[in-house]
Scaffold this motif. Sequence first.
Motif, PDB file in Angstrom:
ATOM      1  N   UNK A 124      25.500 -33.018  -3.703  1.00  0.00           N
ATOM      2  CA  UNK A 124      25.120 -31.594  -2.558  1.00  0.00           C
ATOM      3  C   UNK A 124      23.836 -31.036  -2.553  1.00  0.00           C
ATOM      4  N   UNK A 125      23.221 -31.226  -3.820  1.00  0.00           N
ATOM      5  CA  UNK A 125      22.036 -30.960  -4.296  1.00  0.00           C
ATOM      6  C   UNK A 125      21.695 -31.803  -5.259  1.00  0.00           C
ATOM      7  N   UNK A 126      20.797 -32.075  -5.986  1.00  0.00           N
ATOM      8  CA  UNK A 126      19.797 -32.991  -6.689  1.00  0.00           C
ATOM      9  C   UNK A 126      19.294 -31.170  -7.708  1.00  0.00           C
ATOM     10  N   UNK A 127      19.453 -31.512  -8.583  1.00  0.00           N
ATOM     11  CA  UNK A 127      18.269 -30.661  -9.955  1.00  0.00           C
ATOM     12  C   UNK A 127      17.387 -31.173 -10.634  1.00  0.00           C
ATOM     13  N   UNK A 128      16.202 -30.588 -10.722  1.00  0.00           N
ATOM     14  CA  UNK A 128      16.049 -31.570 -12.276  1.00  0.00           C
ATOM     15  C   UNK A 128      16.087 -30.279 -13.854  1.00  0.00           C
ATOM     16  N   UNK A 129      15.611 -30.832 -14.800  1.00  0.00           N
ATOM     17  CA  UNK A 129      15.537 -29.854 -15.527  1.00  0.00           C
ATOM     18  C   UNK A 129      15.343 -28.953 -15.641  1.00  0.00           C
ATOM     19  N   UNK A 130      14.292 -28.511 -15.916  1.00  0.00           N
ATOM     20  CA  UNK A 130      13.151 -27.655 -14.893  1.00  0.00           C
ATOM     21  C   UNK A 130      13.477 -26.596 -13.978  1.00  0.00           C
ATOM     22  N   UNK A 131      14.647 -26.954 -12.950  1.00  0.00           N
ATOM     23  CA  UNK A 131      15.241 -26.437 -11.806  1.00  0.00           C
ATOM     24  C   UNK A 131      15.748 -25.988 -11.595  1.00  0.00           C
ATOM     25  N   UNK A 136      20.338 -23.832  -8.740  1.00  0.00           N
ATOM     26  CA  UNK A 136      21.789 -23.552  -8.664  1.00  0.00           C
ATOM     27  C   UNK A 136      22.472 -21.797  -8.132  1.00  0.00           C
ATOM     28  N   UNK A 137      21.265 -21.388  -9.268  1.00  0.00           N
ATOM     29  CA  UNK A 137      21.174 -19.706  -8.572  1.00  0.00           C
ATOM     30  C   UNK A 137      21.437 -19.636  -6.967  1.00  0.00           C
ATOM     31  N   UNK A 212      13.127 -23.457 -24.000  1.00  0.00           N
ATOM     32  CA  UNK A 212      14.049 -24.815 -24.157  1.00  0.00           C
ATOM     33  C   UNK A 212      13.692 -24.934 -22.238  1.00  0.00           C
ATOM     34  N   UNK A 213      13.445 -26.637 -22.652  1.00  0.00           N
ATOM     35  CA  UNK A 213      12.448 -26.541 -21.117  1.00  0.00           C
ATOM     36  C   UNK A 213      12.730 -28.463 -20.530  1.00  0.00           C
ATOM     37  N   UNK A 214      12.696 -28.612 -19.818  1.00  0.00           N
ATOM     38  CA  UNK A 214      12.279 -29.900 -19.566  1.00  0.00           C
ATOM     39  C   UNK A 214      11.210 -30.449 -20.325  1.00  0.00           C
ATOM     40  N   UNK A 303      15.876 -25.525  -1.556  1.00  0.00           N
ATOM     41  CA  UNK A 303      16.595 -24.435  -2.446  1.00  0.00           C
ATOM     42  C   UNK A 303      15.012 -24.081  -3.891  1.00  0.00           C
ATOM     43  N   UNK A 304      14.566 -25.094  -3.388  1.00  0.00           N
ATOM     44  CA  UNK A 304      12.799 -24.634  -4.877  1.00  0.00           C
ATOM     45  C   UNK A 304      11.612 -24.524  -4.286  1.00  0.00           C
TER      46      UNK A 304
END
Length: 305
Positions: A124-131, A136-137, A212-214, A303-304
């Motif tokens: 349904x949707x793709x995400x990166x570690x930073x986003x 999702x929120x 914690x981050x990309x 969404x971003x």
Amino acid sequence: MTIREIQEEILRLKKEKNICILAHSYVAKEIQEIADFTGDSYALSVKAKDTDADTVIMCGVRFMAETVKILSPEKTVYLANGVAGCPMAEQMDVDSISAVKQMYPDYAVVAYINTTASLKTICDVCVTSSQAVDIVSKMPEKNILFIPDCNLGDYVKNQLPEKNFMLLSGGCPTHAKIDEREVLKAKAAHPNALFLVHPECKPEVVKHADYVGSTSGIMNFAKKSDAKEFIIGTEISITELLQYDCPDKKFYPLTKDIICSNMKATTLVDVYNTVKGTGGEEIVLDSETITRARKCIDKMIELGE
């Protein structure tokens, strides 16, 4: 030929042939030095989309080259070394996730960018570690099936207690091999250092982090921080790059064993052979796969914003 001679010939040929070279932050520095863009996988794909180059060479792993092709189907895309895959991206396939979707039809499927093009077609949707947390929120769905990395999924879950998460057993074997004992050992050896960690690491590792981050997030934090010492909890290449970028600061790898063999598979000579037209592997995706896989990436962009 020397390294410098090979680099100079690559630079000459890419200009002559209108080629854009992308290098992930985990590949060798001599490759990054001749790249047009360096960084995280999705950021590189966006850069490729915006360039006027006819041909793009990805110095990274297969799913990254596929993402470039999805976003720039009109371009000729090469993976500099065809054996450079991603174990995490290859852990789950369309059949296995389709079966889970049938059992839990009210769960929206969130795919980490580190997935194959074929798997993205049913997400349904793709995400990166930073986003990931932000994307999702903003999703209207409360029930989330997060794939494939259960460690990143757990990190996102902890930030969004209002959502219901389903996590499957999957993830990055390079990051997942790190355990809490190594963190405690590194912090004892460098008590004044901040601990920066990638969310692909286990929860018991992440809980000790100062940040914690990309990959790009870790690098940016270290560069901007007033602190002078850092323990780097991601692929060992980042420690080296930060040492070059910030010689006035000290950077320590969490452990010398955080090495991604797939990222290290690509050599400068691989890139040289690809720009010459005698190496690399062209990424070919059918139009249906591109169209369907693009939907979850477009949703991430929507969404971003």
